[in-house]
Design a protein around this motif. Structure first.
Motif, PDB file in Angstrom:
ATOM      1  N   GLY A 173     -61.480  33.865 -25.901  1.00 28.67           N
ATOM      2  CA  GLY A 173     -61.374  32.403 -25.876  1.00 28.67           C
ATOM      3  C   GLY A 173     -61.800  31.859 -24.530  1.00 28.67           C
ATOM      4  N   LEU A 174     -62.535  30.748 -24.541  1.00 26.59           N
ATOM      5  CA  LEU A 174     -62.984  30.116 -23.292  1.00 26.59           C
ATOM      6  C   LEU A 174     -63.048  28.611 -23.522  1.00 26.59           C
ATOM      7  N   VAL A 175     -62.302  27.858 -22.711  1.00 25.15           N
ATOM      8  CA  VAL A 175     -62.273  26.395 -22.891  1.00 25.15           C
ATOM      9  C   VAL A 175     -62.359  25.700 -21.542  1.00 25.15           C
ATOM     10  N   PHE A 176     -62.701  24.411 -21.591  1.00 30.76           N
ATOM     11  CA  PHE A 176     -62.773  23.601 -20.372  1.00 30.76           C
ATOM     12  C   PHE A 176     -61.364  23.259 -19.879  1.00 30.76           C
ATOM     13  N   GLY A 177     -61.189  23.228 -18.564  1.00 25.30           N
ATOM     14  CA  GLY A 177     -59.931  22.806 -17.969  1.00 25.30           C
ATOM     15  C   GLY A 177     -58.837  23.846 -18.181  1.00 25.30           C
ATOM     16  N   GLN A 178     -57.583  23.397 -18.112  1.00 29.47           N
ATOM     17  CA  GLN A 178     -56.463  24.302 -18.363  1.00 29.47           C
ATOM     18  C   GLN A 178     -56.025  24.088 -19.802  1.00 29.47           C
ATOM     19  N   GLY A 179     -56.386  25.022 -20.663  1.00 31.05           N
ATOM     20  CA  GLY A 179     -56.085  24.885 -22.086  1.00 31.05           C
ATOM     21  C   GLY A 179     -55.691  26.230 -22.646  1.00 31.05           C
ATOM     22  N   GLU A 180     -54.514  26.707 -22.268  1.00 31.12           N
ATOM     23  CA  GLU A 180     -54.133  28.075 -22.615  1.00 31.12           C
ATOM     24  C   GLU A 180     -53.866  28.245 -24.099  1.00 31.12           C
ATOM     25  N   ARG A 181     -53.167  27.257 -24.684  1.00 24.92           N
ATOM     26  CA  ARG A 181     -52.835  27.362 -26.111  1.00 24.92           C
ATOM     27  C   ARG A 181     -54.127  27.432 -26.926  1.00 24.92           C
ATOM     28  N   LYS A 182     -55.063  26.569 -26.561  1.00 22.91           N
ATOM     29  CA  LYS A 182     -56.339  26.535 -27.276  1.00 22.91           C
ATOM     30  C   LYS A 182     -57.122  27.823 -27.059  1.00 22.91           C
ATOM     31  N   ALA A 183     -57.152  28.303 -25.812  1.00 27.00           N
ATOM     32  CA  ALA A 183     -57.903  29.536 -25.533  1.00 27.00           C
ATOM     33  C   ALA A 183     -57.301  30.713 -26.300  1.00 27.00           C
ATOM     34  N   MET A 184     -55.958  30.753 -26.391  1.00 24.81           N
ATOM     35  CA  MET A 184     -55.299  31.840 -27.131  1.00 24.81           C
ATOM     36  C   MET A 184     -55.602  31.741 -28.627  1.00 24.81           C
ATOM     37  N   ALA A 185     -55.501  30.517 -29.165  1.00 27.93           N
ATOM     38  CA  ALA A 185     -55.777  30.331 -30.592  1.00 27.93           C
ATOM     39  C   ALA A 185     -57.216  30.716 -30.892  1.00 27.93           C
ATOM     40  N   MET A 186     -58.116  30.319 -30.005  1.00 25.63           N
ATOM     41  CA  MET A 186     -59.536  30.637 -30.184  1.00 25.63           C
ATOM     42  C   MET A 186     -59.743  32.150 -30.207  1.00 25.63           C
ATOM     43  N   ALA A 187     -59.073  32.851 -29.288  1.00 25.53           N
ATOM     44  CA  ALA A 187     -59.229  34.305 -29.209  1.00 25.53           C
ATOM     45  C   ALA A 187     -58.664  34.985 -30.455  1.00 25.53           C
ATOM     46  N   LEU A 188     -57.540  34.479 -30.955  1.00 24.26           N
ATOM     47  CA  LEU A 188     -56.964  35.056 -32.185  1.00 24.26           C
ATOM     48  C   LEU A 188     -57.925  34.886 -33.361  1.00 24.26           C
ATOM     49  N   VAL A 189     -58.475  33.672 -33.470  1.00 22.86           N
ATOM     50  CA  VAL A 189     -59.347  33.394 -34.616  1.00 22.86           C
ATOM     51  C   VAL A 189     -60.696  34.100 -34.431  1.00 22.86           C
ATOM     52  N   ASP A 190     -61.178  34.190 -33.191  1.00 27.43           N
ATOM     53  CA  ASP A 190     -62.415  34.956 -32.942  1.00 27.43           C
ATOM     54  C   ASP A 190     -62.243  36.379 -33.460  1.00 27.43           C
ATOM     55  N   ARG A 191     -61.089  36.986 -33.148  1.00 31.50           N
ATOM     56  CA  ARG A 191     -60.856  38.362 -33.603  1.00 31.50           C
ATOM     57  C   ARG A 191     -60.751  38.439 -35.120  1.00 31.50           C
ATOM     58  N   SER A 192     -60.053  37.500 -35.732  1.00 35.88           N
ATOM     59  CA  SER A 192     -59.897  37.602 -37.186  1.00 35.88           C
ATOM     60  C   SER A 192     -61.228  37.350 -37.895  1.00 35.88           C
ATOM     61  N   LEU A 193     -62.101  36.546 -37.286  1.00 36.93           N
ATOM     62  CA  LEU A 193     -63.411  36.297 -37.903  1.00 36.93           C
ATOM     63  C   LEU A 193     -64.345  37.496 -37.766  1.00 36.93           C
ATOM     64  N   ARG A 194     -63.935  38.494 -37.018  1.00 37.50           N
ATOM     65  CA  ARG A 194     -64.741  39.708 -36.902  1.00 37.50           C
ATOM     66  C   ARG A 194     -64.396  40.705 -38.012  1.00 37.50           C
ATOM     67  N   ALA A 195     -63.604  40.267 -38.989  1.00 44.01           N
ATOM     68  CA  ALA A 195     -63.126  41.179 -40.034  1.00 44.01           C
ATOM     69  C   ALA A 195     -64.267  41.970 -40.674  1.00 44.01           C
ATOM     70  N   ALA A 196     -65.306  41.250 -41.116  1.00 40.89           N
ATOM     71  CA  ALA A 196     -66.391  41.949 -41.815  1.00 40.89           C
ATOM     72  C   ALA A 196     -67.066  42.960 -40.894  1.00 40.89           C
ATOM     73  N   GLU A 197     -67.312  42.544 -39.646  1.00 36.76           N
ATOM     74  CA  GLU A 197     -67.960  43.425 -38.663  1.00 36.76           C
ATOM     75  C   GLU A 197     -67.157  44.717 -38.469  1.00 36.76           C
ATOM     76  N   LEU A 198     -65.809  44.595 -38.502  1.00 39.18           N
ATOM     77  CA  LEU A 198     -64.959  45.738 -38.223  1.00 39.18           C
ATOM     78  C   LEU A 198     -64.501  46.453 -39.496  1.00 39.18           C
ATOM     79  N   GLY A 199     -65.104  46.088 -40.615  1.00 39.19           N
ATOM     80  CA  GLY A 199     -64.808  46.792 -41.863  1.00 39.19           C
ATOM     81  C   GLY A 199     -63.470  46.435 -42.469  1.00 39.19           C
ATOM     82  N   GLU A 200     -62.947  45.248 -42.131  1.00 38.06           N
ATOM     83  CA  GLU A 200     -61.684  44.807 -42.719  1.00 38.06           C
ATOM     84  C   GLU A 200     -61.982  43.908 -43.914  1.00 38.06           C
TER      85      GLU A 200
END
Lengths: 159, 376
Positions: free
Chosen positions: B277-304
């Motif tokens: 996750g990477l966001v402008f300013g101080q946005g920890e909640r958003k950066a964390m949510a982004m990182a969680l969803v980035d990982r879950s969207l990799r499901a097909a790539e990772l054979g899930e």
């Protein structure tokens, strides 16, 4: 804009890295600091506009995982200005934000910086500006350092 | 279908004048300045910059003032403004490893080179309302300490773990074209770079809920916060007429490295996987949510299996943009008289057919509303 295209390095031109540093320092300066620096070098705060100050966008790139493939993270506003002195020196500025006055002054400073007779006074003024920014950064680093934490893990009762 | 209407100019003008007066609030209360919003509503400004996808704190603060504090409306203003500007080009990719850190924490490693720096955080506060702030009580000065020697170089946690092979490496930069969803239509499936661009500008609330859904079991990814870092990075840009990179200045960013449970197959031994996750300013909640969803969207790539919303890239990316979502939802407030007239005629016909079949006559006044229909 062919008149502002890459000028070949002239004899006696300083290291491009020195100019880049001067441009970066001017970019971190306020409008008042830029005016004061020009006055100190006896340099006119006026020049011919080769490119009138203009605000636009740059796409900010990040990298996947911090160090991997690049991606487009989002845009930022940038203001640019290009000026020419009567002696032919061309000055550039590209700054974050929308401050056209400041960008134009920084471009004028960049042009004067290329004149050997103005450079020492401008360098001295820019060094002071950089010093003020460094002091502020050091102060911020000291405040951050006071929040540095050491966590300890505790053994649980049943262990 | 939306069919345009005419008229109402005077009422619309007056509504906008009334909005301006109401926006100002009680004239006995001093007016907010843009600088006050920028300095004291900083996290709100950061959110508008992130979701507006435009780094400009003063512009975001002004948009918030104009929008009466409505985040989505402010995002709309910022996005509209950006369409009026030419694009000069793209920066060099930022180096978050060289960030001037305001904050840097890891939930997975307590002893890090460079240390854990809490910085300005709500974490560990008691969440008690501070009535002193209502009285204008100023803060006590922040404590200071001498930075330790190792604070100058703070490698990303993922760089450290990666060296031991325990963590999958970032996808390498092979110089491939970088998709840009503001320039090219999105044609699913899209690669991770385009997904991250979409997530970066996505609505915080939507992505927070999706990230949360993965934690609750809808596409579980077993995440840990490898690192969150907040601070300033320099932007370098090469103008074509100069031919060398210049510093545009610095921007504040928040980066989240999520570390997720193992994966391995065939020749690849088990190793942690990652979300970013990477966001402008101080946005920890958003950066964390982004990182969680980035990982879950990799499901097909990772054979899930792709079975839940957070794993479905079209579902996520087509609905995460608050401006697109609000545009389609809120346009329903605008006159749809002709559209509705067609529906009315259809339902009348269906009722007549139904009545003919059942031989029970419909009550006369239930069918004819006493309202005049605008499309008459």
């Amino acid at each position: 804009m062919p008149s502002a295209s890459q000028t070949p390095p002239e004899p006696g031109m300083p290291d491009p890295a020195a100019r880049r540093q001067a441009m970066a320092r001017a970019g971190a300066a306020t409008t008042d600091e830029l005016r004061a620096a020009l006055a100190r070098a006896g340099a006119a705060a006026e020049a011919e506009d080769l490119r009138a100050p203009e605000t636009g966008l740059v796409m900010v790139r990040g990298r996947i995982g911090g160090d991997g493939r690049p991606f487009n993270a989002g845009e930022a506003t940038v203001t640019r200005a290009v000026v020419r002195l009567p002696g032919g020196e061309t000055g550039f500025a590209y700054h974050l934000g929308r401050d056209r006055t400041r960008a134009r002054l920084a471009a004028i400073l960049d042009a004067h910086w290329q004149r050997p007779e103005a450079r020492p006074a401008l360098e001295a003024a820019l060094a002071e500006i950089a010093g003020r920014r460094a002091d502020a950064a050091w102060q911020a680093a000291r405040k951050a350092a006071a929040t540095r934490v050491n966590f300890f893990t505790l053994a649980r009762g049943e262990d | 279908m939306y069919v345009a209407v005419k008229g109402g100019e005077a009422a619309i003008d007056n509504a906008h004048r009334l909005l301006a007066e109401i926006r100002r609030g009680d004239p006995a209360v001093p007016e907010l300045t843009v600088a006050q919003i920028r300095e004291q509503m900083r996290l709100l400004v950061d959110r508008v910059m992130t979701e507006g996808s435009l780094y400009d704190p003063d512009l975001a603060a002004l948009a918030l003032k104009q929008a009466r504090g409505d985040v989505v409306e402010a995002v709309f203003l910022v996005r509209a403004y950006r369409t009026t500007l030419p694009r000069f080009g793209a920066t060099e990719a930022v180096d978050t490893g060289a960030m001037t850190l305001a904050r840097r924490i890891s939930a997975t490693f307590k002893d890090l080179p460079g240390g854990q720096v809490l910085g300005p955080t709500f974490d560990y506060t008691h969440r008690l309302v501070d009535f002193g702030l209502a009285d204008g009580a100023g803060p006590e000065p922040a404590a200071e300490a001498e930075p330790e020697a190792d604070a100058a170089a703070c490698p990303r946690v993922t760089d450290l773990l990666g060296q031991a092979g325990l963590l999958e490496p970032s996808p390498p930069d092979e110089g491939a074209a970088i998709g840009d969803l503001t320039r090219e239509p999105v044609d699913y499936p899209v690669d991770r770079a385009v997904r991250l661009q979409g997530l970066a500008r996505g609505d915080e609330g939507f992505l927070l809920a999706l990230g949360y859904s993965t934690q609750r079991g809808y596409g579980r990814t077993h995440p840990f916060v490898g690192e969150i870092r907040v601070g300033a990075v320099e932007l370098a840009f090469t103008p074509e007429e100069l031919g060398f990179p210049v510093s545009l200045g610095t921007v504040e960013l928040t980066e989240c490295q999520m570390i997720n449970q193992f994966h391995g197959h065939g020749a690849v031994p088990p190793q942690f996987t990652r979300g970013y996750g990477l966001v402008f300013g101080q946005g920890e909640r958003k950066a964390m949510a982004m990182a969680l969803v980035d990982r879950s969207l990799r499901a097909a790539e990772l054979g899930e299996a792709v079975a839940v919303p957070a794993q479905d890239q079209e579902f996520v990316l087509a609905h995460c943009d608050s401006l697109q979502a609000t545009g389609f939802v809120e346009h329903m407030k605008l006159p749809h008289y002709v559209d509705f007239q067609a529906e009315l005629e259809l339902v009348r016909r269906l009722r007549a057919e139904h009545a003919a079949r059942s031989a029970v006559p419909p009550s006369p006044d239930s069918d004819e509303a006493p309202l005049r229909e605008a499309a008459e």
